[in-house]
Write a protein that holds these residues in place. Sequence first.
Motif, mmCIF file in Angstrom:
data_model
loop_
_atom_site.group_PDB
_atom_site.id
_atom_site.type_symbol
_atom_site.label_atom_id
_atom_site.label_comp_id
_atom_site.label_asym_id
_atom_site.label_seq_id
_atom_site.Cartn_x
_atom_site.Cartn_y
_atom_site.Cartn_z
ATOM 1 N N GLN A 1 0.880 -1.025 -0.072
ATOM 2 C CA GLN A 1 -0.029 0.045 0.073
ATOM 3 C C GLN A 1 0.948 1.153 -0.119
ATOM 4 O O GLN A 1 1.871 1.357 0.796
ATOM 5 N N GLN A 2 0.659 2.150 -0.761
ATOM 6 C CA GLN A 2 1.433 3.455 -1.073
ATOM 7 C C GLN A 2 0.878 4.453 0.082
ATOM 8 O O GLN A 2 -0.496 4.704 0.127
ATOM 9 N N VAL A 3 1.866 4.971 0.835
ATOM 10 C CA VAL A 3 1.636 5.959 1.733
ATOM 11 C C VAL A 3 1.628 7.202 1.115
ATOM 12 O O VAL A 3 2.531 7.677 0.597
ATOM 13 N N GLN A 4 0.690 8.081 1.260
ATOM 14 C CA GLN A 4 0.790 9.390 0.731
ATOM 15 C C GLN A 4 1.057 10.350 1.911
ATOM 16 O O GLN A 4 0.433 10.233 2.981
ATOM 17 N N TRP A 5 1.629 11.486 1.665
ATOM 18 C CA TRP A 5 2.114 12.291 2.584
ATOM 19 C C TRP A 5 1.269 13.294 3.016
ATOM 20 O O TRP A 5 1.314 13.772 4.256
ATOM 21 N N GLY A 6 0.215 13.275 2.148
ATOM 22 C CA GLY A 6 -0.723 14.467 2.557
ATOM 23 C C GLY A 6 -1.582 13.714 3.711
ATOM 24 O O GLY A 6 -2.438 14.684 4.349
ATOM 25 N N ALA A 7 -1.571 12.561 3.839
ATOM 26 C CA ALA A 7 -2.437 11.777 4.950
ATOM 27 C C ALA A 7 -1.811 12.389 6.518
ATOM 28 O O ALA A 7 -2.825 12.201 7.320
ATOM 29 N N PHE A 8 -0.463 12.764 6.316
ATOM 30 C CA PHE A 8 -0.039 13.205 7.708
ATOM 31 C C PHE A 8 -0.073 14.605 7.970
ATOM 32 O O PHE A 8 -0.210 15.285 7.219
ATOM 33 N N PRO A 9 -0.427 14.891 9.182
ATOM 34 C CA PRO A 9 -0.193 16.239 9.628
ATOM 35 C C PRO A 9 0.884 17.085 9.435
ATOM 36 O O PRO A 9 1.926 16.292 9.291
ATOM 37 N N ARG A 10 1.114 18.261 9.085
ATOM 38 C CA ARG A 10 2.068 18.888 8.848
ATOM 39 C C ARG A 10 3.348 18.800 9.827
ATOM 40 O O ARG A 10 4.480 18.666 9.586
ATOM 41 N N TRP A 11 2.949 18.915 11.024
ATOM 42 C CA TRP A 11 4.053 18.746 12.262
ATOM 43 C C TRP A 11 4.511 17.449 12.281
ATOM 44 O O TRP A 11 5.879 17.133 12.528
ATOM 45 N N LEU A 12 3.734 16.385 11.970
ATOM 46 C CA LEU A 12 4.386 14.931 11.791
ATOM 47 C C LEU A 12 5.165 14.927 10.848
ATOM 48 O O LEU A 12 6.263 14.288 10.754
ATOM 49 N N ARG A 13 4.834 15.282 9.574
ATOM 50 C CA ARG A 13 5.686 15.031 8.534
ATOM 51 C C ARG A 13 7.392 15.835 8.572
ATOM 52 O O ARG A 13 8.101 15.593 8.389
ATOM 53 N N HIS A 14 6.987 17.305 9.470
ATOM 54 C CA HIS A 14 8.273 18.060 9.595
ATOM 55 C C HIS A 14 9.135 17.151 10.684
ATOM 56 O O HIS A 14 10.451 16.998 10.434
ATOM 57 N N GLN A 15 8.751 16.417 11.576
ATOM 58 C CA GLN A 15 9.396 15.659 12.457
ATOM 59 C C GLN A 15 9.943 14.352 11.848
ATOM 60 O O GLN A 15 11.088 14.085 12.277
ATOM 61 N N LEU A 16 9.035 13.804 10.939
ATOM 62 C CA LEU A 16 9.638 12.511 10.378
ATOM 63 C C LEU A 16 10.748 12.685 9.551
ATOM 64 O O LEU A 16 11.853 12.193 9.539
ATOM 65 N N CYS A 17 10.636 14.196 8.882
ATOM 66 C CA CYS A 17 11.853 14.390 8.041
ATOM 67 C C CYS A 17 13.154 14.731 8.809
ATOM 68 O O CYS A 17 14.041 14.255 8.470
ATOM 69 N N GLN A 18 12.963 15.327 9.828
ATOM 70 C CA GLN A 18 14.104 15.533 10.815
ATOM 71 C C GLN A 18 14.704 14.378 11.167
ATOM 72 O O GLN A 18 15.813 14.355 11.171
ATOM 73 N N GLU A 19 14.016 13.346 11.801
ATOM 74 C CA GLU A 19 14.218 12.093 12.119
ATOM 75 C C GLU A 19 15.264 11.530 10.984
ATOM 76 O O GLU A 19 16.171 10.757 11.565
ATOM 77 N N VAL A 20 14.611 11.429 9.826
ATOM 78 C CA VAL A 20 15.092 10.617 8.823
ATOM 79 C C VAL A 20 16.550 11.540 8.450
ATOM 80 O O VAL A 20 17.333 10.743 8.309
ATOM 81 N N GLN A 21 16.679 12.702 8.322
ATOM 82 C CA GLN A 21 17.942 13.394 8.161
ATOM 83 C C GLN A 21 18.883 13.196 9.181
ATOM 84 O O GLN A 21 20.086 12.826 8.897
#
Length: 145
Positions: free
Chosen positions: A20-40
């Motif tokens: 199943q493909q996960v779309q980024w639009g399904a996550f809230p902005r703060w969670l997307r930002h936090q995920l990106c920081q954690e990945v980085q």
Amino acid sequence: MPKLASNRHITHKSFSVRKQQVQWGAFPRWLRHQLCQEVQSFMKFMNQQVVRAFSDYMSWEILKNENYREEMKQKIKDISEKDKLLQAKEYQEGLVAEPVHTHVKGHASAPYYGKKEPSQDPTSTASTFQPGSWMPPGSGSSHKK
């Protein structure tokens, strides 16, 4: 004896995986930002680990190569010493003649071959001719009497 039931139908139905493909639009902005920081930060950490492991490996390789070079130098030194001792023994026993050391005074094509200074007499070597030089009478080693 009863016949055992086949488990084939269970494995096919129970363990099927659906991608199943996960779309980024399904996550809230703060969670997307936090995920990106954690990945980085994770990627930065992993890159540091890779760089550290690579530098450790390279320093180990350099040390290994230096040790190998030192071993080879020592082996060459040992072999040359053994060879010198063997040659000296062969010279003493008379099995091998000692090398003759010759002193080269000049080259045959030089105009003054075998002479320290020019003479009054003309010289010819190979295809060149050197006329005799003038010297005052009574001076020089090549004065004829």
